[in-house]
Design an enzyme around this catalytic site. Sequence first.
Site: not given
Length: 336
Positions: A19-20, A39, A44, A125, A157
């Site tokens: 998404f990002i 990826d 994704g 991230a 997480y």
Amino acid sequence: MSTSKPNPLTYLITGGAGFIGSHVVDALLAAGQRVLVIDNLSTGRLANIAHQLDHPAFHFARADITDGIVMDRLASDADIIIHLAAAVGVKLIVEHPVHTIETNVMGTEAVLQTALRYNCRVLLASTSEVYGKGSKIPFSEEDDVLLGATSKSRWSYAASKMVDEFLAFAYQREFGLQVVPLRLFNTVGPRQTGRYGMVVPQFVRQAIRGEPITVYGDGSQTRCFCHVQDVTRAIIGLAQHPDALGQVYNIGSTEEITIGELAERVKTITHSQSPIITIPYAEAYAPGFEDMQRRVPDTSRIQTLLGWQPRYSLDEILRAVMEYEQNRLKEITGGE
Ligand code: UDP
């Protein structure tokens, strides 16, 4: 292909079909940069980058970030790595805790090791989950953090992403690697899937299908939602700024809304007849699930460095998500 260091720069985006990541890919290519993507398409989607596959400055590798051979080849050609590949989504995390910890810790270690070999700058991230159950509002980058007990898998997480941040700073201190950890707050917009429980795509999809809009808990918990294009602008700004190095940055909106109000707002914007229902957390996730009651970023650090501020309001975001979901629904149902 030329062997000299290219000018424009070459960016390697891990999780670039996500998404990002896919929005970062679009923005970099539009700005004339070279872009490599790795990826494994676990969360994704190829559809997110399909429109770029023939772009001469774009290359896609379907592989895992722990695949040393592929990562090495890509990193050897890159100046900057934007590491977005991760296990994300509270539902996925609660259901697959081993996968979450392993992907986030071992995957990041593999990325940092490869980056060091080729002296790439790394943007990594992380997440606002790192602030855990902290009650100080807003959350600032240097605040203490308070996580729940290790028996509650939700916090794995946050802990895994904290290890990522520690690891990044350790690589910087010991080996001089250039790192910039990013704490992303709730990021929303077109291409976000509702499959892993993210609230905005979930509510919008429920509303346009006339299904009940499912508010978990009593709906008094709050979040701030930032448009993915604002987040993308922040990530690229930090990637390119020489003074960004070595600090964590919050990236998010400061427009706070309760989840109950969000459900109402989605219902109004989509002109939906859907009822709004509440579901206990234990039923929605797992017994003993702990939510974060409020989550608001202090964005003064990134504002001071880049002058960055979100440009999209929540209503604009919800309209963009509505259009995206309506188009997807048309594709699924054959266009009527
Ligand atoms: N949520 C909800 N209904 C849903 C999905 C999520 O009420 O169908 C709530 C969730 O419990 C949380 C908030 O919306 O309080 C944001 O959830 P999300 O998973 O999008 O992101 P989080 O901020 O929890 O990482």
